[in-house]
Design a protein around this motif. Structure first.
Motif, mmCIF file in Angstrom:
data_model
loop_
_atom_site.group_PDB
_atom_site.id
_atom_site.type_symbol
_atom_site.label_atom_id
_atom_site.label_comp_id
_atom_site.label_asym_id
_atom_site.label_seq_id
_atom_site.Cartn_x
_atom_site.Cartn_y
_atom_site.Cartn_z
ATOM 1 N N TYR A 89 3.947 1.618 19.563
ATOM 2 C CA TYR A 89 2.574 0.989 19.996
ATOM 3 C C TYR A 89 1.648 2.315 20.445
ATOM 4 C CZ TYR A 89 4.114 -3.856 19.796
ATOM 5 O OH TYR A 89 4.691 -5.339 19.928
ATOM 6 N N THR A 90 0.099 2.523 19.459
ATOM 7 C CA THR A 90 0.040 3.634 19.806
ATOM 8 C C THR A 90 -1.529 2.531 20.422
ATOM 9 O OG1 THR A 90 -1.181 5.636 18.284
ATOM 10 C CG2 THR A 90 -0.962 3.382 17.805
ATOM 11 N N GLY A 91 -3.321 3.869 20.506
ATOM 12 C CA GLY A 91 -4.078 3.574 20.756
ATOM 13 C C GLY A 91 -4.607 2.214 19.967
ATOM 14 N N PRO A 92 -5.701 1.404 20.271
ATOM 15 C CA PRO A 92 -6.662 1.645 18.964
ATOM 16 C C PRO A 92 -6.727 1.917 17.526
ATOM 17 C CG PRO A 92 -7.341 0.484 21.491
ATOM 18 C CD PRO A 92 -6.148 1.887 21.202
ATOM 19 N N ALA A 93 -6.278 1.198 16.701
ATOM 20 C CA ALA A 93 -7.025 2.757 15.438
ATOM 21 C C ALA A 93 -8.262 3.296 15.275
ATOM 22 C CB ALA A 93 -6.897 1.280 14.288
ATOM 23 N N VAL A 94 -8.454 4.477 15.143
ATOM 24 C CA VAL A 94 -9.477 5.063 14.699
ATOM 25 C C VAL A 94 -8.986 5.560 13.523
ATOM 26 C CG1 VAL A 94 -9.912 5.447 17.175
ATOM 27 C CG2 VAL A 94 -8.353 7.410 15.441
ATOM 28 N N ALA A 95 -8.649 5.264 12.748
ATOM 29 C CA ALA A 95 -8.242 5.504 11.449
ATOM 30 C C ALA A 95 -7.254 4.441 10.808
ATOM 31 C CB ALA A 95 -8.387 7.246 10.987
ATOM 32 N N VAL A 96 -8.229 4.597 9.061
ATOM 33 C CA VAL A 96 -6.927 3.506 8.157
ATOM 34 C C VAL A 96 -6.857 4.583 6.586
ATOM 35 C CG1 VAL A 96 -7.432 1.364 6.705
ATOM 36 C CG2 VAL A 96 -8.018 1.399 9.199
ATOM 37 N N PHE A 97 -5.358 4.469 6.352
ATOM 38 C CA PHE A 97 -5.122 5.105 5.446
ATOM 39 C C PHE A 97 -4.636 3.736 4.479
ATOM 40 C CE2 PHE A 97 -4.987 8.613 8.734
ATOM 41 C CZ PHE A 97 -4.809 9.943 7.703
ATOM 42 N N VAL A 98 -5.250 3.985 3.045
ATOM 43 C CA VAL A 98 -5.179 3.423 2.332
ATOM 44 C C VAL A 98 -3.670 4.128 1.261
ATOM 45 C CG1 VAL A 98 -5.954 2.202 0.291
ATOM 46 C CG2 VAL A 98 -7.405 2.722 2.558
ATOM 47 N N HIS A 99 -3.150 3.623 0.581
ATOM 48 C CA HIS A 99 -1.883 3.232 0.074
ATOM 49 C C HIS A 99 -1.868 2.745 -1.386
ATOM 50 C CE1 HIS A 99 -0.134 6.186 3.648
ATOM 51 N NE2 HIS A 99 -0.958 5.010 4.621
ATOM 52 N N HIS A 100 -0.674 2.728 -1.910
ATOM 53 C CA HIS A 100 -0.763 1.916 -2.929
ATOM 54 C C HIS A 100 1.093 2.309 -3.162
ATOM 55 C CE1 HIS A 100 -0.407 4.322 -6.855
ATOM 56 N NE2 HIS A 100 -0.233 5.287 -5.652
ATOM 57 N N THR A 101 2.078 0.825 -3.305
ATOM 58 C CA THR A 101 3.385 0.382 -3.041
ATOM 59 C C THR A 101 3.900 1.497 -4.282
ATOM 60 O OG1 THR A 101 3.693 -1.138 -4.185
ATOM 61 C CG2 THR A 101 3.347 -1.159 -1.336
#
Length: 243
Positions: free
Chosen positions: A68-80
């Motif tokens: 676990y880590t801290g609350p998210a400050v960033a979102v990274f978008v991917h495709h599979t």
């Protein structure tokens, strides 16, 4: 139309290609247990999420306990990198194949992405540990700490049409998982934890709060077409959060 067996066979080549840059990173260093329930880690309303049990994740395949880590400050978008012609009732089977590739094929401890969304807009829990908890993912090597990885099931290179349901689902995850007070239109300063990204270990970098995988790595992920929709994703995430 791809049959389930044809799709699964076709998946193997794209996933092998993605290893060099578009796939999840190595397993994270174990981190402390998540904060108590009284500590808010999610900032927006929770969307409907299909749990791991809903797509048949093989929990016996997982090699390590969740970190676990801290609350998210960033979102990274991917495709599979999957073919785009799948039927949405095939997605659970595709996710099981993805889990097997990440664990047995690549040697990781679990599926790398925190969440996967399909072309019909369904959101699936990816990495184990609890969808509502701040699970340390393995999706953006060097920047997995305090971030969330959301992957669109498919390939979204230039000229591809990105379904509106995909854009809406990614925005819903971003709005929910970003910590309270985070602005989807804002920027955030993150420090690289290793040298396998665009930034040497220990170097700080400034990212959009909602970024593409390519912003941190030498990769085309999440594909040019999906990358061009990031402004729409930010707008929709902000709207959901009432900003």
């Amino acid at each position: 139309m791809w049959s389930p067996r044809l799709v699964l066979g076709a998946v193997l080549l794209p996933l092998a290609v993605l290893v060099a840059g578009d796939g999840p990173a190595t397993p994270p260093v174990p981190r402390p247990e998540p904060p108590p329930a009284a500590v808010p880690v999610n900032g927006g309303p929770r969307p409907a999420v299909v749990p791991r049990s809903g797509w048949g994740a093989d929990e016996g395949m997982v090699r390590e306990r969740p970190a676990y880590t801290g609350p998210a400050v960033a979102v990274f978008v991917h495709h599979t990198g999957h073919p785009n012609g799948y039927r949405c009732d095939e997605v659970p089977e595709l996710l099981r194949a993805l889990e097997a590739d990440h664990v047995h094929g690549q040697g990781w401890d679990d599926i790398g992405y925190n969440f996967v969304v399909d072309r019909c807009g369904t959101i699936y829990e990816g990495r184990a540990g609890g969808a509502a908890r701040p699970v340390h993912g393995a999706h953006t090597q060097g920047f997995n700490r305090d971030s969330v990885g959301v992957a669109a099931l498919g390939t979204f290179d230039a000229g591809t049409t990105v379904p509106e349901a995909v854009v809406e689902a990614i925005a819903a995850v971003a709005a929910w998982k970003l910590r309270p007070g985070a602005d989807p239109h804002g920027t955030v300063r993150l420090t690289s934890t290793n040298g396998r990204s665009r930034y040497p270990e220990g170097e700080a970098a400034v990212f959009d709060v909602v970024s593409g995988h390519r912003d941190s790595h030498q990769t085309d992920c999440p594909g040019q077409a999906l990358y061009e929709r990031l402004p729409d994703i930010r707008d929709r995430a902000a709207r959901i959060r009432g900003r």
